[in-house]
Design a protein around this motif. Structure first.
Motif, PDB file in Angstrom:
ATOM      1  N   MET A   1       9.647 -48.133  -0.421  1.00  0.00           N
ATOM      2  CA  MET A   1      11.043 -47.963  -0.026  1.00  0.00           C
ATOM      3  C   MET A   1      11.180 -46.785   0.922  1.00  0.00           C
ATOM      4  SD  MET A   1      14.383 -47.461  -2.438  1.00  0.00           S
ATOM      5  CE  MET A   1      14.208 -49.086  -3.127  1.00  0.00           C
ATOM      6  N   GLN A   5      16.689 -45.377   2.554  1.00  0.00           N
ATOM      7  CA  GLN A   5      17.264 -46.124   1.458  1.00  0.00           C
ATOM      8  C   GLN A   5      17.581 -45.217   0.285  1.00  0.00           C
ATOM      9  OE1 GLN A   5      14.011 -49.103   1.592  1.00  0.00           O
ATOM     10  NE2 GLN A   5      15.609 -50.531   1.081  1.00  0.00           N
ATOM     11  N   PHE A   6      16.700 -44.243   0.063  1.00  0.00           N
ATOM     12  CA  PHE A   6      16.982 -43.303  -1.019  1.00  0.00           C
ATOM     13  C   PHE A   6      18.149 -42.409  -0.644  1.00  0.00           C
ATOM     14  CE2 PHE A   6      14.285 -43.224  -4.724  1.00  0.00           C
ATOM     15  CZ  PHE A   6      13.401 -44.241  -4.411  1.00  0.00           C
ATOM     16  N   ARG A   9      21.511 -43.578  -1.410  1.00  0.00           N
ATOM     17  CA  ARG A   9      21.958 -43.543  -2.797  1.00  0.00           C
ATOM     18  C   ARG A   9      22.277 -42.136  -3.273  1.00  0.00           C
ATOM     19  NH1 ARG A   9      17.700 -47.729  -5.603  1.00  0.00           N
ATOM     20  NH2 ARG A   9      17.659 -49.169  -3.896  1.00  0.00           N
ATOM     21  N   ASP A 143      21.712 -51.354 -12.280  1.00  0.00           N
ATOM     22  CA  ASP A 143      20.706 -50.678 -11.461  1.00  0.00           C
ATOM     23  C   ASP A 143      19.949 -51.683 -10.596  1.00  0.00           C
ATOM     24  OD1 ASP A 143      19.059 -48.188 -10.871  1.00  0.00           O
ATOM     25  OD2 ASP A 143      17.504 -49.519 -11.629  1.00  0.00           O
ATOM     26  N   LEU A 144      19.606 -52.832 -11.171  1.00  0.00           N
ATOM     27  CA  LEU A 144      18.926 -53.884 -10.413  1.00  0.00           C
ATOM     28  C   LEU A 144      19.835 -54.389  -9.298  1.00  0.00           C
ATOM     29  CD1 LEU A 144      16.430 -55.724 -10.168  1.00  0.00           C
ATOM     30  CD2 LEU A 144      17.553 -57.304 -11.759  1.00  0.00           C
ATOM     31  N   SER A 147      19.879 -52.144  -6.259  1.00  0.00           N
ATOM     32  CA  SER A 147      18.699 -52.279  -5.402  1.00  0.00           C
ATOM     33  C   SER A 147      18.777 -53.508  -4.510  1.00  0.00           C
ATOM     34  CB  SER A 147      17.430 -52.349  -6.267  1.00  0.00           C
ATOM     35  OG  SER A 147      17.388 -53.561  -6.999  1.00  0.00           O
ATOM     36  N   LYS A 148      19.662 -54.452  -4.848  1.00  0.00           N
ATOM     37  CA  LYS A 148      19.780 -55.681  -4.065  1.00  0.00           C
ATOM     38  C   LYS A 148      20.962 -55.666  -3.097  1.00  0.00           C
ATOM     39  CE  LYS A 148      17.679 -58.651  -7.613  1.00  0.00           C
ATOM     40  NZ  LYS A 148      17.892 -59.819  -8.498  1.00  0.00           N
ATOM     41  N   GLU A 364      25.027 -59.883  -2.574  1.00  0.00           N
ATOM     42  CA  GLU A 364      23.732 -59.235  -2.416  1.00  0.00           C
ATOM     43  C   GLU A 364      23.177 -59.438  -1.015  1.00  0.00           C
ATOM     44  OE1 GLU A 364      21.087 -60.650  -5.403  1.00  0.00           O
ATOM     45  OE2 GLU A 364      22.342 -59.980  -7.077  1.00  0.00           O
ATOM     46  N   SER A 452      10.557 -55.619   3.321  1.00  0.00           N
ATOM     47  CA  SER A 452       9.602 -54.637   2.786  1.00  0.00           C
ATOM     48  C   SER A 452       8.377 -54.531   3.680  1.00  0.00           C
ATOM     49  CB  SER A 452       9.193 -55.015   1.356  1.00  0.00           C
ATOM     50  OG  SER A 452       8.580 -56.289   1.341  1.00  0.00           O
TER      51      SER A 452
END
Length: 623
Positions: A1, A5-6, A9, A143-144, A147-148, A364, A452
């Motif tokens: 990642m 992306q981090f 958040r 949380d999942l 991530s989407k 998503e 990815s």
């Protein structure tokens, strides 16, 4: 990642003109606001129940445990009445007191209270497990979901609000499941049980107790209505106070530098005074509920005592029966109050669940589970072909962009705020999808690659460094977790970071505290460069990294970035134009379009937008 992306958040609100590689960024302002009533109570409630479905056996067990616990608790006064009645018989008769009978009653009473406590404890343990497992499943799902979600979601939603949904709102659901659900069962059983037991003693006295119920309802409804208004105002003032304190603490240096302490204190006193006034009113209004209910209860108690006393003298009822009835009538109000409170708590909980479900219902990012048709790294050439893009359909941003970047070349992107510099990189990494046209990497359309796999070709060094709470070693290895110790040290050495790291007491095992404040800005930047070097990307995205460091550290960073950029395709979002003079291509963007393109000397000769921008930065210096 990727690092971006981090960063997307991080706990920051998005506002226009913020952090690179996204359309917004700014300080988070966490505010505690009163929870609104749910828009769809029934639908949300049914959906929440689905999360309890796997634990229905546990819930049935909780129900029977609550039933057993409450039944023993309710039955105790009736059994105690038998002992009192036996004492009364012993006093009025010549046979004396039957102590054996009373002793048996006391043993039975003790057993009932012990069993009630054990059932209650078992109920709490089972329900605790159910509630914690339920919210564990819910948190995992949220949380999942995060991530989407596409980057656009993070750009449009304050991160403080997102954090609140996954922590505060889910905690509210957990507390309600663990406490209020069992309380609702026990309160309902208690109300029914008290009425049944009172009816077995005296239907007339029971009617007197029931006649007081409308008064309880009137008091509860009126007091709650007024208290809710003040509690909402209290929460608002509390949020304002928290925001002010957070703002002043985070910017205390600026406050002191401009001698604004007195203004800050004055504002704090004003907000604190308003909070005091609203809090006092809320507590006062809510505090008068129980005294008013006690008055109603005592009026009923007087009638029961008078009538009961008359019936005792007429031998219609015995003393034990009246004492048991009084105990039931006194206890009768508590479950009623609890039930009304649970109704308010349930409204708040469903509103919280609704906020969580709003996240789960978000659209998503389109899945791209593609099988990539290559094993090795793609060639680092990049091409934009007639690319069009807009964040919103009514506001076009990039129009018919054409650009070709050869492998190993450096492209600098300059232009005013809102020109589209950040958007260009967002599209390149597929944080957003283009409306039309094509972007190719090594001749392959990036839409034919999984996100990815595509992002493995990119590395980033941003102006706002991002280091997580952990050791320096962990932060560097974040670029490539399976790298060896020698590879990590080589990357740090090439980034000019190895020397200062070894001067630290714990070296590479030094733990970075919150926001890595135990390192200087320059040291943090060198670590991010080491991380990028370790990742060994084909394409680099660079944001000006030297704007907030001293001259000596700036030279180190420039050297490290020079090493990092060798033999790579580089996209540089430029702020200091002096740092991009050697770029093969400089793109000058304005309003989403490339208005000028060339190297530094070609653009200076054109004497256009770039030349004006350069001269404005270096007026009085030799070009």
């Amino acid at each position: 990642m990727s690092e971006n992306q981090f960063k997307s958040r991080s706990h920051q609100d998005h506002k226009p003109g913020g952090n690179p590689l996204r359309p917004g960024g700014g300080p988070m302002r966490a505010m505690q606001m009163p929870v609104e009533k749910p828009k769809d109570f029934k639908g949300t409630f049914r959906r929440l129940l689905l999360y309890l479905k796997p634990y229905k056996i546990h819930l049935v067990t909780v129900f029977f445990l609550a039933l057993a616990s409450t039944t023993f608790n309710i039955g105790a006064p009736r059994v105690m009445a038998l002992a009192v009645n036996k004492l009364q018989e012993g006093f009025v008769s010549s046979l004396g007191i039957d102590f054996d009978y009373i002793a048996k009653i006391l043993v039975i009473l003790t057993a009932m209270y012990v069993l009630s406590s054990l059932f209650n404890l078992s109920m709490g343990l089972v329900m605790s497990g159910v509630s914690q497992k339920t919210v564990r499943d819910l948190r995992r799902e949220v949380d999942l979901k995060f991530s989407k979600l596409p980057l656009s979601y993070y750009d449009k939603h304050p991160h403080g609000d997102m954090l609140s949904r996954v922590t505060n709102d889910v905690d509210t659901i957990a507390n309600t499941l663990q406490q209020s659900l069992t309380q609702m069962i026990t309160s309902t059983v208690s109300i029914i049980g008290y009425i049944v037991m009172m009816l077995t003693i005296s239907p007339v006295l029971t009617l007197i107790v029931i006649a007081t119920l409308p008064f309880y309802v009137i008091v509860t409804a009126n007091v709650a209505k007024r208290a809710q208004k003040y509690f909402a105002a209290q929460q608002k003032e509390l949020g304002d106070l928290s925001a002010h304190v957070e703002e002043m603490f985070s910017g205390h240096k600026i406050v002191k530098a401009y001698n604004m302490e007195s203004d800050s204190i004055k504002k704090f006193k004003e907000v604190n005074e308003r909070l005091y006034n609203q809090g006092w009113k809320a507590q006062f209004v809510s505090g008068i509920m129980f005294p008013l209910m006690n008055i109603i209860s005592n009026v009923g108690y007087v009638f029961i005592s008078v009538i009961g006393g008359i019936w005792i003298t007429g031998d219609i009822l015995k003393i034990g029966d009246i004492l048991a009835f009084i105990q039931y009538s006194r206890s009768f109000t508590m479950p009623i109050v609890q039930t009304s409170n649970i109704a308010n708590i349930l409204q708040s909980t469903i509103a919280c669940a609704e906020r969580v479900f709003q996240v789960l219902d978000e659209t998503e990012e389109v899945s791209d589970n593609k099988e990539d048709d290559f094993n090795d790294k793609l060639e680092g050439s990049v091409e934009f072909k007639k690319v069009n893009f807009s964040y919103t359909p009514e506001v076009p941003l990039i129009n018919d962009m054409n650009l070709k970047v050869e492998r190993g070349h450096t492209v600098a992107i300059v232009g005013p705020t809102g020109a589209g510099k950040t958007t260009l990189v967002n599209l390149l990494m597929r944080f957003y999808e283009i409306d039309s046209g094509a972007i190719t990497l090594g001749g392959v359309d990036i839409r034919n690659l999984s996100r990815s796999r595509l992002r493995r070709h990119f590395g980033m060094v941003l102006q706002d460094t991002w280091l997580f709470n952990g050791t320096i070693r962990d932060n560097i290895l974040y670029g490539r977790e399976k790298a060896t110790e020698d590879e990590m040290i080589s990357a740090a050495t090439a980034a000019r970071a190895d020397h200062f790291i070894r001067t630290l007491q714990d070296g590479y095992d030094t733990v970075l505290n919150e926001e890595a404040s135990n390192l200087s800005q320059g040291q943090k930047q060198l670590i991010t460069i080491a991380r990028a070097l370790l990742a060994d990307p084909q394409i680099l995205i660079l944001d000006e990294a030297t704007s907030s460091v001293d001259t000596r550290t700036e030279l180190l960073i420039q050297e490290a970035m020079g090493t990092l950029m060798k033999n790579r395709t580089n996209f540089v979002i430029a702020h200091r134009l002096s740092t991009i003079k050697n770029a093969e291509t400089i793109l000058v963007m304005d309003k989403g379009s490339i208005i000028e393109m060339g190297n530094h000397y070609e653009l200076m000769e054109e004497n256009g937008f770039y030349a004006d921008l350069y001269k404005s930065q270096f007026a009085g210096y030799e070009i």
